[in-house]
Scaffold this active site. Structure first.
Site, mmCIF file in Angstrom:
data_model
loop_
_atom_site.group_PDB
_atom_site.id
_atom_site.type_symbol
_atom_site.label_atom_id
_atom_site.label_comp_id
_atom_site.label_asym_id
_atom_site.label_seq_id
_atom_site.Cartn_x
_atom_site.Cartn_y
_atom_site.Cartn_z
ATOM 1 N N LYS A 163 2.713 7.724 -12.111
ATOM 2 C CA LYS A 163 3.195 6.363 -11.902
ATOM 3 C C LYS A 163 2.304 5.664 -10.867
ATOM 4 C CE LYS A 163 6.572 5.437 -8.658
ATOM 5 N NZ LYS A 163 6.194 5.814 -7.315
ATOM 6 N N HIS A 221 8.451 12.125 -11.057
ATOM 7 C CA HIS A 221 8.691 13.423 -10.414
ATOM 8 C C HIS A 221 10.177 13.671 -10.123
ATOM 9 C CE1 HIS A 221 8.647 11.338 -6.506
ATOM 10 N NE2 HIS A 221 9.252 12.401 -6.018
ATOM 11 N N GLU A 266 14.963 6.651 2.696
ATOM 12 C CA GLU A 266 13.908 7.382 3.399
ATOM 13 C C GLU A 266 13.836 6.904 4.843
ATOM 14 O OE1 GLU A 266 10.247 8.189 0.857
ATOM 15 O OE2 GLU A 266 10.970 6.290 0.068
ATOM 16 N N ASP A 282 8.356 0.682 -6.987
ATOM 17 C CA ASP A 282 8.042 2.017 -6.466
ATOM 18 C C ASP A 282 9.184 3.008 -6.722
ATOM 19 O OD1 ASP A 282 6.299 3.750 -4.953
ATOM 20 O OD2 ASP A 282 7.780 3.661 -3.340
ATOM 21 N N HIS A 298 12.381 6.100 -10.697
ATOM 22 C CA HIS A 298 13.238 7.195 -10.226
ATOM 23 C C HIS A 298 14.730 6.871 -10.318
ATOM 24 C CE1 HIS A 298 9.453 8.601 -8.947
ATOM 25 N NE2 HIS A 298 9.421 8.092 -7.748
ATOM 26 N N LYS A 310 12.991 2.090 2.673
ATOM 27 C CA LYS A 310 12.180 2.851 3.620
ATOM 28 C C LYS A 310 12.654 2.509 5.028
ATOM 29 C CE LYS A 310 8.174 3.708 0.805
ATOM 30 N NZ LYS A 310 8.335 5.128 0.482
HETATM 31 C C1 BG6 Z 1 7.299 8.188 -4.772
HETATM 32 C C2 BG6 Z 1 7.147 6.852 -4.117
HETATM 33 O O1 BG6 Z 1 7.252 8.060 -6.164
HETATM 34 O O2 BG6 Z 1 8.528 8.760 -4.395
HETATM 35 C C3 BG6 Z 1 7.225 6.989 -2.611
HETATM 36 O O3 BG6 Z 1 5.910 6.269 -4.487
HETATM 37 C C4 BG6 Z 1 8.476 7.713 -2.208
HETATM 38 O O4 BG6 Z 1 7.157 5.730 -1.974
HETATM 39 C C5 BG6 Z 1 8.642 8.999 -3.003
HETATM 40 O O5 BG6 Z 1 8.380 8.004 -0.830
HETATM 41 C C6 BG6 Z 1 9.982 9.629 -2.748
HETATM 42 O O6 BG6 Z 1 10.011 10.875 -3.344
HETATM 43 P P1 BG6 Z 1 10.930 12.034 -2.775
HETATM 44 O O7 BG6 Z 1 10.720 13.152 -3.746
HETATM 45 O O8 BG6 Z 1 10.455 12.323 -1.390
HETATM 46 O O9 BG6 Z 1 12.320 11.489 -2.794
#
Ligand code: BG6
Length: 512
Positions: free
Chosen positions: A180, A210, A248, A267, A272, A362
């Site tokens: 992505k 992911h 986050e 993002d 996600h 964030k």
């Molecule tokens: C990524 C984003 O796809 O996922 C990031 O680009 C983000 O900005 C991240 O921090 C969060 O992933 P995880 O697995 O830490 O929740």
């Protein structure tokens, strides 16, 4: 030492294979993985450490080679040295056996090559054929695009010009994994889909998200579809609302350049969070195979209620953390959102009228991802301390950290009278004796190696999700500052987000 994870696992060697319901196993073919953009961060942080874990667990194909390709001038040895450090120093560092890391790295090669220059693809072809011959590999290749998104079009086009997009032999195949962001709006996503599908078949294209590689996310499906007790309650008759949260504590760090053009909506939400929503909301597939499974995901996206201008202002809160504009590579008058809260409705028979509240941001007070299913309350309050309002019982699926599933309910406080206390029944992943939770990339890479695309996004789902998000992005572009809130780093985000939780009287009879 004799206690390293590597040595302990080497004693139990299941080879890369999928076990089907009928007990049949599918073994992974021998193959080559070509990583474009191999000198970048993703390769070091995720790809090579994940491949190493698969190696340790004996899950890689018997004959397997990795070819890293990118511009930095490394020899094979220099590239291996870089990766060795990354694997041994990774934040999830385990007591790895350095010798085992060394043996794994013998599978890894490097080609210093400029992927923007078509003339260099001849060099790539030669190196690929050489590796295949030297290592007895059939013409089976996975291409991994770990490059900046601007290359997602040029690399496949150049591969095609060299004939590298098609296998030379009958037993050969091609797969391509695309990171992505897959497009930045509906139009660019469509164009990229169109281009890729002119070069590879849809079944060869693996669009990675992911979040779908996370064990706890996959467990949503097992929790829902392998237990009879949840399904009867899993609908608008019993569920008051669903909350999906991925917050986050970190800011944008060094990714200001990418992030300032993307924002939290592109993002996190479009991919996600919407995928999490689909897993929580979808119908059971007829069989657990890639296409039926992904058909159900698309149906969820297609049932989402479109955002009208009125709903955008009412049901979406966007905000930016204070200090964001001073971050590296961020424009000083940026209106990019670092926080989004939004209310979705899935207008189908199961979910009509149930809000799905998605939150992400964030620099908030905590890092956590979870899905909370809030059930409706009893119609009557009989006991002191009994909760009332819209939701007392809740099922919390904690995706990370403290991976767990817990069900909250009211219980009588021991002693005289009838006083209710809210308690919960918890399952924690770390209570499993075999509690190894593979990294998302590990699982997804293994699936691609095995040719299983169930946990990868299909083009129609991707386009359906952009279709919902696109008008919002356009609305924001037209009114960059309207409704943009600001929040203090380390807080829970803007207060306005809480207002989304209030019940909405205008639900079903809205004039769309
Ligand atoms: C990524 C984003 O796809 O996922 C990031 O680009 C983000 O900005 C991240 O921090 C969060 O992933 P995880 O697995 O830490 O929740």
């Amino acid at each position: 030492s004799s206690t390293t994870i590597g040595q302990a696992k080497a004693a139990t060697p299941p080879r890369a294979a999928i076990t089907f319901k009928n007990g049949m196993m599918k073994k992974a073919d021998n193959q080559l993985l070509v990583i474009f953009g191999a000198s970048g961060d993703l390769t070091k942080r995720k790809l090579l450490p994940s491949l190493f874990e698969l190696y340790v667990r004996n899950l890689l194909p018997e004959k397997f080679r990795v070819l890293g390709a990118s511009r930095t001038a490394f020899t094979d040895e220099e590239f291996r040295e870089e990766q060795r450090k990354a694997i041994l120093d990774s934040p999830e560092a385990k007591p790895y056996d350095p010798e085992q890391v060394g043996r794994f790295l013998q599978l890894v090669h490097y080609l210093s090559f400029d992927s923007t220059n078509e003339a260099e693809y001849g060099k790539l072809k030669e190196r690929i054929e050489q590796l295949q011959q030297q290592n007895g590999l059939d013409d089976r290749i996975i291409y991994y695009l770990a490059t900046p998104p601007v290359m997602y079009e040029s690399v496949p086009v150049s591969l095609q010009k060299q004939g590298l997009n098609k296998p030379r032999t009958r037993e050969g195949w091609r797969r391509i994994i695309v990171e992505k962001p897959f497009g930045s709006d509906l139009e660019t996503a469509r164009r990229l889909n169109g281009l890729l599908r002119g070069i590879f078949a849809e079944r060869e294209i693996y669009r990675i998200d992911h979040y779908l590689g996370k064990e706890t996310v996959q467990n949503i499906l097992v929790l829902r579809f392998s237990n009879g007790i949840f399904e009867p309650l899993w609908n608008r008759n019993y569920i008051d609302r669903v909350e999906i949260r991925a917050t986050e504590t970190l800011g944008v760090g060094n990714r200001g350049k990418y992030y300032d053009g993307a924002g939290a909506m592109r993002d996190m939400v479009q991919n996600h969070l919407m995928q999490l929503m689909a897993f929580a909301a979808m119908e059971a597939p007829a069989v657990f195979e890639p296409e039926p499974m992904r058909d159900e995901i698309v149906k969820v996206f297609r049932s989402l209620r479109p955002y009208t201008a009125q709903r955008m202002d009412r049901d979406i809160v966007r905000a930016q953390y204070r200090g964001y504009r001073e971050e590296k590579d961020v424009s000083p008058d940026s209106t990019t959102e670092t926080f989004v809260a939004m209310k979705f409705y899935i207008d189908n028979w199961r979910w009509g009228g149930v809000p799905f509240l998605l939150y992400t941001g964030k620099k908030l007070d905590r890092k956590e991802s979870e899905i909370v299913i809030r059930f409706k309350s009893t119609p009557q309050r009989l006991f002191a301390g009994q909760c009332s309002g819209s939701s007392c019982n809740k099922l919390t699926i904690r995706i990370q950290p403290d991976e767990s599933v817990s069900l909250g309910f009211g219980l009588k406080m021991p002693g005289a009278g009838f006083r209710v206390k809210q308690v919960s029944m918890d399952f924690r992943y770390d209570s499993l004796s075999h509690n190894y939770l593979p990294d998302a990339y590990e699982r997804l890479l293994l699936d691609a190696i095995l040719g299983d695309s169930t946990l990868y996004a299909r083009s129609d789902a991707l386009e359906a999700s952009w279709k919902i998000i696109d008008p919002v992005l356009r609305h924001w572009a037209e009114h960059p500052s309207r409704g943009l809130r600001f929040y203090t780093p380390g807080s829970q985000g803007p207060e306005e987000a809480l207002a989304l939780e209030r019940p909405d009287d205008s639900l079903l009879c809205e004039e769309n």
